[in-house]
Design an enzyme around this catalytic site. Structure first.
Site, PDB file in Angstrom:
ATOM      1  N   CYS A 132       0.802  -1.226   0.000  1.00 26.89           N
ATOM      2  CA  CYS A 132       0.000   0.000   0.000  1.00 26.89           C
ATOM      3  C   CYS A 132       0.833   1.273   0.000  1.00 26.89           C
ATOM      4  CB  CYS A 132      -1.000  -0.004   1.152  1.00 26.89           C
ATOM      5  SG  CYS A 132      -0.251   0.050   2.798  1.00 26.89           S
ATOM      6  N   HIS A 167      -2.899   1.546   6.772  1.00 24.62           N
ATOM      7  CA  HIS A 167      -3.140   1.485   5.329  1.00 24.62           C
ATOM      8  C   HIS A 167      -2.889   2.870   4.756  1.00 24.62           C
ATOM      9  CE1 HIS A 167      -4.477   0.443   1.433  1.00 24.62           C
ATOM     10  NE2 HIS A 167      -5.654   1.044   1.499  1.00 24.62           N
ATOM     11  N   ASP A 173      -7.494   5.603  -3.807  1.00 21.38           N
ATOM     12  CA  ASP A 173      -6.694   4.474  -3.312  1.00 21.38           C
ATOM     13  C   ASP A 173      -6.359   3.557  -4.477  1.00 21.38           C
ATOM     14  OD1 ASP A 173      -5.487   2.471  -1.875  1.00 21.38           O
ATOM     15  OD2 ASP A 173      -7.108   2.259  -0.407  1.00 21.38           O
TER      16      ASP A 173
END
Length: 751
Positions: free
Chosen positions: A321, A384, A407
């Site tokens: 991530c 995250h 994202d």
């Protein structure tokens, strides 16, 4: 009668030959007619003033600009740039007709906005800000035509090409034109310095950080002990901009949508990962990285992009991530979109849109992987990392612009692709999960409640809720502070949790959850939310039309209990400053509380905001949005409403003599009363009046005292008779955008 076959065949053959010759002659005549007249001027070459334009467009840092063999123009939309055309013969605007065709994408079309047709004919810009335009520069002479070309702030972002057509102004001599196709790739970027661009950001410190800073940090670890990973974004490197444009092709962002930052960043979130399009990075989380590079070994984005190109545009192995987020930051900043990497510590992954993280336990107390149906794979990540991008949201109601979450880490499909966002942080904070895009998913990441379910044969569903933890998810959200650099520690970190959610345990935080539950059928089931709620409490937000600067204002909700039972009501009220585009600027004040209403009882709930609390947080247009959300405990009834209004500032008065004549010196006095209790410093006037005076900026050396009168006189010499208008604005450090205008009837010189 016998037919002479030979004679007939000869006749037919002669007809065929005559027809063929006639058609061929006509076609040749048409081709000759379509050729430009020999007297039509031809283009020899173009000069793009690449470095000069790059300085004014703030793109001088891009390597592509400095390439010694094949430099590329890198321009920002919403600005003009210079271009020179060298002709074979001397250019004469009275004789030579020139048309510029700017083309974008595989199939340029005027009706789609992917081709601009610009006629060279004026020495001034004549079109609107939404149109391509050009003006002939006074520096034109001889064979060189120098142009200043304006790129509209809505132009598609990416690679443009230019065709130049040259012919004659006198079309009676021939309409056809010579064609010169320039092969130069012209990169056009978003422009966060331009107020007309959807990514406009008015804070220079923020622009320097979120657009121009090519290094930074991405935060990892735990919420109790986080650390910043230094990262080299390298958005100006020669490999970056071409790859950024390429992944928009990969993610299939339609050419006409390439000017819309909402669709562009959505495409970026899809194109950085490899799941659907074979994008830049392949993700892996199992610890086996022997056939690639372990995610923790990367230190910057440039090497990743170089590997992507060198390997034939095959996905690079491997990312996680924080790597996906860092690459997104590089791509967005390269394209001119303000962007930051953000880290959510204790981050929920909701797989079924329930707004909860659900854990199921059998009668023996063992957790069931995947839940009762084997499909519930909710999870909680220690951290995250995703991205925030800055833009207006014309597709959403006012107040939802500003930072938007996207994202690129592949988690859940959205519109049949691994992409996420952009979703407004304001929508997440309020629990408005029905707004585009993927608001419910991001809301759950920072707000989900953790629910434990126990097997229960007595339940209709077979499960009962044993426990609910409302305060576990979304403990800390970090990003790098603009303008700060700390190579030793993490003093440059900024906690932006409050931009995503209200404080845990507050009424406002719970009310946002209730608001979100209303928008999710699955969540209603999990929270045992009753769709047949009694709505026996009436709410009314008292609207505010306007207030004058210096006045206080009151956000007030009138609440009435129409039932025959007591009702416990929770209320949250807030006021925030917003830009006229709807972008939220700053929270001014908020209030929350819980109270009991007896049957048939009414009560006013209010939030009073004083001048000292709101004025320093005002931005241009001085607009304020008020927002309220209330919930009735006994019935679950939830109510929200919002309103916006403007704070009025004084008008700049302009006085002129009763009689004003052409070519006779006159004067105008500009004045207003300072409404503030503080002096006005660093004062400046901007004055304009077509036909009366040239535009001028006037620095005022004096200070305007508190509640004092400002007055300044300017002289002007009218050039044109008739009704003219003086327009002026006053600005200071403490008070800005004081506007005034005055119509002046200019008389002709008496005979």
């Amino acid at each position: 009668m016998a037919v002479d076959t030979a004679a007939n065949n000869n006749w037919i053959n002669s007809l065929r030959a005559n027809y063929a010759r006639t058609i061929d002659r006509r076609r040749q005549d048409e081709l000759e007619a379509e050729k430009p007249p020999t007297s039509a001027n031809k283009v020899d070459r173009l000069h793009w003033y690449i470095k000069d334009n790059a300085k004014t467009h703030r793109t001088i840092k891009y390597d592509l600009v400095h390439d010694t063999k094949d430099p590329k123009p890198v321009l920002r939309r919403g600005q003009a740039f210079y271009l020179a055309i060298r002709f074979h013969n001397d250019f004469d605007i009275a004789k030579d007709r020139v048309v510029l065709n700017f083309k974008f994408g595989a199939k340029p079309a005027v009706q789609k906005g992917t081709m601009a047709v610009v006629t060279v004919e004026n020495d001034k810009f004549t079109k609107t800000k939404n149109d391509w335009d050009c003006r002939i520069d006074p520096g034109s002479r001889g064979k060189d035509l120098v142009l200043q070309i304006y790129i509209p702030a809505t132009a598609m972002v990416g690679i443009w090409r230019l065709d130049v057509r040259s012919g004659l102004q006198d079309i009676s001599l021939g309409r056809a034109m010579n064609l010169y196709s320039d092969e130069t790739d012209v990169f056009v970027l978003f422009n966060p310095w331009c107020k007309d661009d959807g990514v406009y950001m008015d804070n220079e410190t923020n622009r320097e950080e979120y657009v121009m800073n090519d290094k930074g940090k991405v935060y990892v670890g735990t919420y109790r002990k986080s650390r910043g990973r230094p990262w080299a974004y390298g958005q100006f490197d020669d490999v970056v901009l071409p790859v950024a444009v390429y992944i928009l092709e990969l993610s299939r962002v339609a050419d006409p949508e390439r000017g819309n930052p909402v669709q562009v960043v959505r495409g970026i979130s899809a194109g950085v990962n490899d799941t659907d399009e074979g994008g830049i990075l392949q993700g892996r989380w199992d610890g086996e990285y022997s056939d690639g590079v372990a995610p923790f070994k990367w230190t910057g984005s440039v090497r990743i992009m170089e590997d992507f190109v060198k390997n034939g545009y095959q996905p690079v192995k491997y990312g996680q991530c924080w790597v996906f987020s860092a690459v997104v930051t590089t791509v967005c900043r390269a394209l001119g979109i303000p962007c930051r990497s953000v880290t959510n510590f204790v981050s929920a992954h909701d797989t079924n849109s329930s707004l909860t993280v659900d854990k199921f336990f059998n009668t023996e107390g063992k957790e069931l992987e995947g839940g009762p149906d084997g499909e519930s794979h909710d999870s909680i990540w220690n951290f995250h990392v995703w991205n925030d991008v800055w833009m207006t949201r014309h597709d959403l109601p006012p107040g939802y612009g500003g930072w938007q979450a996207i994202d690129a880490t592949p988690q859940e499909e959205s519109d049949h692709k691994m992409q996420c966002g952009p979703v407004s942080l304001q929508a997440i904070r309020r629990g408005d999960i029905g707004l585009n895009y993927d608001a419910s998913f991001v809301f759950a990441e920072v707000n989900a409640d953790v629910m434990h379910w126990g097997e229960d044969p007595q339940s209709d569903w077979g499960w009962r809720r044993m426990k609910m933890n409302q305060y576990h998810i979304g403990r800390l959200i970090l990003t790098k502070t603009p303008g700060k650099e700390d190579d030793v520690g993490d003093e440059d970190q900024e906690d932006i949790l409050s931009e995503y959610k209200n404080d845990e345990g507050t009424e406002a935080e719970r009310l946002a959850i209730h608001n979100a539950i209303r928008g999710s059928q699955r969540a209603q089931q999990y929270y045992e939310y009753n769709k047949d709620i009694k709505e026996d409490v009436v709410f009314d937000l008292i609207e505010i039309d306007k207030i004058s600067i210096g006045d206080e204002f009151q956000v007030k909700v009138v609440i009435r209990n129409d039932s025959d039972q007591q009702r416990k009501v929770s209320a949250f009220l807030s006021a925030q400053s917003i830009y006229y585009t709807g972008v939220s600027a700053s929270l001014i004040k908020k209030a929350e509380g819980t109270f009991v209403l007896n049957p048939q009882q009414s009560r006013d709930v209010s939030l009073t905001v004083k001048y000292s609390e709101y004025w320093k947080k005002m931005v241009e247009q001085c607009m304020i949005k008020i927002y309220t959300i209330c919930c009735v405990k006994e019935t679950g009834q939830t109510w929200t409403d919002e309103d916006d209004f403007q704070v009025e500032k004084p008008t700049l008065n302009i006085e002129t003599p009763e009689e004003v004549q052409v070519k006779k010196m006159s004067e105008a006095t500009l004045s207003f009363t300072n409404p503030l209790d503080v002096p006005l410093t660093e004062c400046q006037l901007s004055v304009d009046g077509a036909g009366l005076m040239r535009p001028k900026a006037i620095k005022i050396d004096s200070v305007v005292p508190p509640k004092g009168v400002f007055s300044h006189t300017v002289q002007f010499l009218p050039r044109i008779h008739g009704e003219r208008k003086i327009i002026a604005t006053f600005n200071s450090k403490e008070l800005f955008d004081i506007v005034g205008s005055k119509t002046v009837d200019v008389k002709k010189v008496a005979q």
